[in-house]
Write a protein that holds these residues in place. Structure first.
Motif, PDB file in Angstrom:
ATOM      1  N   GLU A 196       0.845  -1.190   0.000  1.00 54.19           N
ATOM      2  CA  GLU A 196       0.000   0.000   0.000  1.00 54.19           C
ATOM      3  C   GLU A 196       0.876   1.233   0.000  1.00 54.19           C
ATOM      4  O   GLU A 196       1.699   1.410   0.870  1.00 54.19           O
ATOM      5  CB  GLU A 196      -0.882   0.006   1.268  1.00 54.19           C
ATOM      6  CG  GLU A 196      -1.620   1.301   1.507  1.00 54.19           C
ATOM      7  CD  GLU A 196      -3.114   1.157   1.280  1.00 54.19           C
ATOM      8  OE1 GLU A 196      -3.593   0.029   1.172  1.00 54.19           O
ATOM      9  OE2 GLU A 196      -3.770   2.203   1.204  1.00 54.19           O
ATOM     10  N   GLY A 197       0.693   2.080  -1.000  1.00 53.37           N
ATOM     11  CA  GLY A 197       1.315   3.392  -0.931  1.00 53.37           C
ATOM     12  C   GLY A 197       2.470   3.616  -1.872  1.00 53.37           C
ATOM     13  O   GLY A 197       2.732   4.743  -2.258  1.00 53.37           O
ATOM     14  N   ASP A 198       3.198   2.578  -2.242  1.00 53.58           N
ATOM     15  CA  ASP A 198       4.378   2.785  -3.072  1.00 53.58           C
ATOM     16  C   ASP A 198       3.971   3.045  -4.515  1.00 53.58           C
ATOM     17  O   ASP A 198       2.894   2.633  -4.960  1.00 53.58           O
ATOM     18  CB  ASP A 198       5.270   1.541  -3.018  1.00 53.58           C
ATOM     19  CG  ASP A 198       6.683   1.813  -3.546  1.00 53.58           C
ATOM     20  OD1 ASP A 198       7.080   2.993  -3.598  1.00 53.58           O
ATOM     21  OD2 ASP A 198       7.375   0.845  -3.882  1.00 53.58           O
ATOM     22  N   LEU A 199       4.846   3.730  -5.233  1.00 54.22           N
ATOM     23  CA  LEU A 199       4.658   3.854  -6.675  1.00 54.22           C
ATOM     24  C   LEU A 199       4.873   2.485  -7.304  1.00 54.22           C
ATOM     25  O   LEU A 199       5.563   1.638  -6.769  1.00 54.22           O
ATOM     26  CB  LEU A 199       5.675   4.839  -7.256  1.00 54.22           C
ATOM     27  CG  LEU A 199       5.532   6.295  -6.819  1.00 54.22           C
ATOM     28  CD1 LEU A 199       6.635   7.132  -7.450  1.00 54.22           C
ATOM     29  CD2 LEU A 199       4.176   6.847  -7.223  1.00 54.22           C
ATOM     30  N   ALA A 200       4.276   2.314  -8.481  1.00 56.38           N
ATOM     31  CA  ALA A 200       4.382   1.018  -9.145  1.00 56.38           C
ATOM     32  C   ALA A 200       5.806   0.759  -9.612  1.00 56.38           C
ATOM     33  O   ALA A 200       6.475   1.654 -10.115  1.00 56.38           O
ATOM     34  CB  ALA A 200       3.431   0.972 -10.331  1.00 56.38           C
ATOM     35  N   ILE A 201       6.250  -0.486  -9.421  1.00 58.53           N
ATOM     36  CA  ILE A 201       7.452  -0.969 -10.119  1.00 58.53           C
ATOM     37  C   ILE A 201       7.011  -1.325 -11.540  1.00 58.53           C
ATOM     38  O   ILE A 201       7.689  -1.031 -12.514  1.00 58.53           O
ATOM     39  CB  ILE A 201       8.030  -2.210  -9.402  1.00 58.53           C
ATOM     40  CG1 ILE A 201       8.680  -1.801  -8.092  1.00 58.53           C
ATOM     41  CG2 ILE A 201       9.012  -2.946 -10.288  1.00 58.53           C
ATOM     42  CD1 ILE A 201       9.157  -2.973  -7.246  1.00 58.53           C
TER      43      ILE A 201
END
Lengths: 298, 742
Positions: A196-201
């Motif tokens: 939850e929360g991170d930018l997409a790889i």
């Protein structure tokens, strides 16, 4: 080391009521910036990336925060509709669940209360989660400027990292989602470093539907985020899925085509090599999910 | 007992929940000025020239302070090897050098934060870059560039243990395991970035209101740098937004005091306020130490470990901070809670240009445990023996000798703790010994590419200061009233870092005085009105304060009965003494108390993406006596989650002395959706004979076994041993791919 600013630089805030007013403000020469949810603008201002004299809040222009049905089951989404509203809107959930899924994947609930779909698209990050959905739904981005309205297809909108096709004085007012093809199934799979929360790889959007006019009897649209300078469609994969009998082998071939199309870079989140491998894995997973659901409905 | 053992409501709950509690960043004083700090911004350089005149000339700037303004330009919790401000002009040798990116060069005090920030950019600094040391192994080699030329070597601490004869024992061992473990740094990521106020109080004391872990030590370090008597400095902790060891060393304390004091000398009596941004916090305070641990262990086919040889290399970063003490713990804990007849350990603290290593929950224990438990699990596997079985054959028992040649203090429970954890986790014991749960007990993954596994690890951790460090805790209790006690005031310095210390103090005071908890009033965390309590660290505060409170209560009650009003009891508790490691053999009495812990972890590994998901964590922790069971559970769950971040996700990227992860958007800690699906806290209460009401410390213990247990579970799931972490998806996937190619 660049000094980290204690707060925002000073600026004037103007809440615009009409498009004309916005055009005037943008033309008056003072450096200005449009404000939607502010989740990108304020962070960049705090970092000193730019210091506009005026922030023009365009959220309250007519129609900016509404979602309306258009003829024949399409939707018109105001550019300033926040992502929580978008993800929970009954019409979106019913007709375009892929878009709801993409909206829901952005950052966290708190940020989604502020962040808007228009802002997410205009910010033109390669990692924008609603962009692949806009691409596979073949959305039309409606811009207003002093010369009136301009309708920009999503696939022409992203011109580079952080760059979009809007011209000076133009603002994005709505996103039109054309009527969906019959019996569509969509998925957006996002891989981040955390849940939850991170930018997409890597983000993969897939839309599939039955179509007797194609050789495989189906058509698929696929788009990727975070693995190229802009969000991209993957026509090579789509061609494979239209021309060959759908099954594990074809899906794998399409996933490999996606991997070949992607041009990822190394960054703090992942290496290019890992991103590349994950494009294939997630393209395959998204295709399987869509294919399984199509099979269930067929 | 009416108060100890009860989950009393936290004394600070209401204020924190309503937002009424003022953290240092929330406090504003009339007429305050604002401070910004100029950081080095480069990992290694000498400052040729520093000119602050343009900054000083700016309208709204009150002052700029540099090295020349610091009376005694040095500090350090263990040794004063760090300049308060780096640059030319102070008497401190080599203080003109910056040695890590977050070294402080100048402070600006201005009418507003914005002016102070602008003024920073007007300070001219001419740097001459020096070679950057970013690898401890290279840094300890002959001919390496010296970080502190006056010291003659980058190795700033060295311990050795020699017990028995490892060579002879290896010759007789049936199996050997040799590994090199590498552990990563970790950021504390507490909620509240550093902040505070410096001012001159009503009695003329240079006063600092900040968040720290040890008021009286902050006071001493400030007094030393300012060249003032200790009584002329006052430190207050109003509220602390998390610490985890990250506030043990100085951040803004000395510069705030310096600014308030120097302004005062110029006739300007204005409070000075500073708030660090998250980026400044991440660059400006220390991290958990990186380690390289090379371990060679041998065992008999019956599963008895006969010898352990370890080389322990700690990357201390630019300054000592608490590295030497952390290294002491690793030296002891790299061989685990096991009785091993032959031990050889060589341990080193080494300077590099990394952000300094320092205190962080576990304090050298987690790194030691990762190596020790890795070795134990590998030996078990090599012997075809169950991981619980081999542990129970080797765990320390009452009277058994540690690697340092002395027995543990009475109350050794590690064997019982391991058994309890194993049983709770599905292990079965039969005539043929212990057997781990069948794979089907772990449940079936939904997809073919998912694999599940389970692993176990255990650990011991000291309570209190070790190896001869002075250790004491002082409590004052005042009983007010006439016939009956109307109010009991407890004066105590303990830092409430979020763990619940103040609640537990009140509970223990109520218990000791046999009073309702509502009659206890706390006066806390202010050097002006409390005595030294030592730090909130080393899992020590409940243990130490509890004993001090008991003593103070007894003394106060005696005076109450002798009709003294108010009746005041002061008691300094001193635990049994410890002794430093003998330089040649390591022989010592390292600690006066320990806590014991064991954990099992089950994981699910996605073999296509490399993601490791934690399913169940079962933690059995002997806390001696749970003074407040709910707080104990909170500590166990918090430690498990923090360790889960360390094991899997937290990837601090520092290259060439530059940090790529200066924000919480790039340095990720677990979110509520990343934490284990289930954490079962098994609270065991085998009393510590000298603990208050039997209590042991417990704040760090549950952190220690998690990472090695995860490594064992991943091995069980996919057949790969990871001797390096965090187990990021990319690292796991790369290893899976490598293992596929023969």
């Amino acid at each position: 080391m660049k000094s980290v600013r204690p707060g925002l630089p000073e600026f004037d805030y103007i809440r615009a009521e009409t498009i004309e007013q916005v055009s005037e403000l943008l033309k008056n020469g003072k450096p200005s910036r449009l404000l939607m949810g502010g989740t990108d603008v304020f962070v960049q201002m705090r970092d000193g990336a730019f210091s506009p004299a005026i922030l023009v809040d365009v959220k309250h222009l007519p129609g900016m925060q509404s979602i309306q049905k258009t003829g024949n089951k399409g939707l018109r989404i105001g550019a300033a509709v926040d992502l929580n509203t978008l993800a929970g809107h009954p019409e979106v959930v019913k007709s375009f669940p892929l878009l709801a899924e993409a909206a829901q994947s952005v950052a966290s609930y708190q940020l989604r209360s502020r962040a808007t779909m228009g802002g997410n698209l205009c910010n033109a990050s390669p990692a924008a989660d609603t962009a692949p959905a806009a691409l596979v739904l073949e959305a039309i981005l409606v811009a207003q400027g002093s010369n009136g309205e301009r309708r920009i297809p999503a696939h022409d909108f992203f011109t580079g990292p952080g760059q979009n096709a809007l011209q000076d004085g133009e603002i994005l007012t709505s996103i039109e989602i054309p009527p969906p093809p019959k019996g569509p199934v969509g998925r957006y799979l996002k891989l981040g470093r955390n849940a939850e929360g991170d930018l997409a790889i890597v983000g993969v959007a897939v839309l599939g539907y039955a179509d007797k006019t194609s050789e495989s009897g189906f058509r698929f649209r696929m788009a990727l985020s975070s693995v190229a300078p802009t969000p991209i469609r993957v026509p090579t994969a789509e061609d494979i899925l239209e021309s060959r009998t759908i099954g594990d082998e074809t899906i794998s071939a399409a996933a490999q085509a996606a991997r070949k199309t992607a041009k990822p870079i190394d960054d703090v989140r992942a290496s290019a090599g890992y991103r590349s491998a994950m494009v294939e894995v997630h393209a395959r997973r998204a295709l399987h999910a869509v294919w399984t659901a199509l099979g269930r409905e067929a | 007992m009416t108060h100890v053992g009860k989950s009393e409501k936290r004394v600070d709950a209401l204020g924190k929940v309503t937002g009424e509690t003022q953290f240092p960043g929330d406090i504003n004083m009339p007429n305050q000025a604002y401070m910004k700090i100029l950081f080095a911004g480069r990992p290694h350089a000498s400052i040729r020239r520093l000119d602050s005149s343009a900054a000083e000339a700016m309208s709204g700037v009150l002052a700029v302070f540099t090295a020349k303004d610091v009376p005694v330009n040095e500090y350090g919790l263990i040794m004063p090897d760090q300049p308060v401000l780096c640059g030319p002009g102070s008497a401190k040798q080599y203080a003109d050098r910056v040695r890590f990116i977050g070294d402080q060069v100048a402070v600006v005090v201005a009418e507003s934060e914005a002016i102070a920030a602008q003024a920073l950019e007007r300070i001219e600094v001419e740097f001459e870059d020096l070679p950057v040391a970013q690898d401890a192994l290279e840094s300890m080699a002959e001919g390496a560039v010296l970080l502190h030329p006056d010291r003659g070597s980058n190795i700033f601490c060295q311990y050795r243990i020699r017990k028995g004869d490892v060579e002879e024992a290896f010759a007789q061992a049936d199996v050997m395991v040799e590994s090199e473990y590498r552990t990563p740094p970790q950021e504390h990521a507490y909620l509240q970035p550093e902040a505070g106020l410096g001012y001159i109080d009503d009695e003329g004391r240079v006063t600092v209101n900040v968040a720290g872990q040890w008021t009286h030590e902050d006071q001493e370090q400030i007094a030393h740098a300012l060249g003032l008597p200790v009584e002329q400095v006052r430190v207050v902790y109003s509220a602390i937004g998390g610490a985890f060891g990250g506030r043990e060393d100085m951040s803004v304390q000395i510069v705030l005091a310096l600014a308030a004091w120097r302004l005062h000398q110029r006739g300007i009596d204005r409070p000075v306020k500073v708030i660090w941004s998250r980026e400044e916090s991440i660059l400006g305070h220390h991290k958990r130490h990186r380690y390289v641990i090379r371990s060679k262990w041998g065992a008999t086919k019956e599963g008895k470990v006969v010898a352990a040889e370890c080389e322990v290399i700690q990357d201390g970063g630019a300054y000592a901070y608490t590295s030497t003490k952390v290294l002491g713990n690793s030296t002891l804990m790299c061989t685990g809670p096991y009785e091993i007849p032959n031990v050889k350990v060589d341990a080193y603290s080494v300077y590099t240009n990394h952000i300094p290593g320092g205190a962080f929950r576990g304090f050298g224990g987690p790194q030691g445990a990762f190596a020790a438990e890795g070795q134990m699990n590998k030996l078990a596997e090599k012997l075809g023996m169950d991981a619980v079985e081999i542990r129970l054959k080797n765990v320390l028992t009452e009277g058994a000798l540690l690697s340092v040649g002395t027995p543990l203090p009475e109350g050794v429970s590690i064997g019982k703790v391991v058994e309890e954890c194993a049983v709770r986790s599905g292990w079965k014991r039969s005539g043929r010994g212990w057997k781990k749960p069948a794979r089907k007990r772990l449940g079936s993954p939904e997809e073919d590419h998912l694999r599940r596994g389970i692993g176990i690890a255990c650990a011991f951790k000291n309570v209190g200061f070790s190896f001869g460090a002075p250790e004491q805790n002082t409590a004052i209790i005042e009983l007010h009233g006439k016939e009956r006690i109307e109010e009991a005031v407890l004066r105590h310095a303990a830092a409430e870092v979020g763990q619940g210390a103040h609640t537990v103090l009140a509970q223990m005071a109520a218990e000791a005085l046999d009073l309702p908890i509502t009659k206890i009033r706390l006066v806390v965390s202010d050097t002006a009105v409390t005595h030294d309590s030592g730090s909130s660290s080393a899992s020590r505060m409940t243990f130490m304060a509890g004993n001090a409170i008991r003593g103070a209560a007894e003394s106060a009650m005696e005076k109450w009965h002798a009709e003294e009003r108010p009746a005041v009891g002061i008691y300094q508790y001193r635990p049994p003494p410890t002794t430093p490691l003998d330089p040649k053999t390591g022989k010592s009495e390292p600690n006066f108390s320990y806590g014991y812990v064991a954990e099992t972890v089950s994981v699910e590994v996605d073999t296509e993406t490399g993601h490791v998901r934690l399913l169940d964590v079962i933690c059995a922790d002997d806390v001696g006596r749970a003074v407040n069971p709910q707080l104990v559970q909170g500590q166990i769950e918090g430690a498990v989650v923090q360790a889960a971040g360390y094991a899997l996700m937290e990837d601090f990227q520092e290259q060439g002395g530059e940090v790529r992860t200066v924000r919480l958007s790039t340095y990720l800690i677990p979110t509520v959706r990343d934490i284990p699906e289930r954490v079962e806290s098994v609270i065991l209460e085998y009393p510590d004979p000298i603990g208050p009401w039997g209590a042991r410390g417990m704040g760090e213990m549950p952190y220690l076994p998690l990472t090695p247990a995860v490594a064992a579970a991943v091995r069980d799931a996919v057949g790969i041993w990871f001797d390096t972490f965090p187990l990021t998806p990319e690292r796991v996937l790369n290893a899976l791919k490598e293992s596929e190619t023969p």
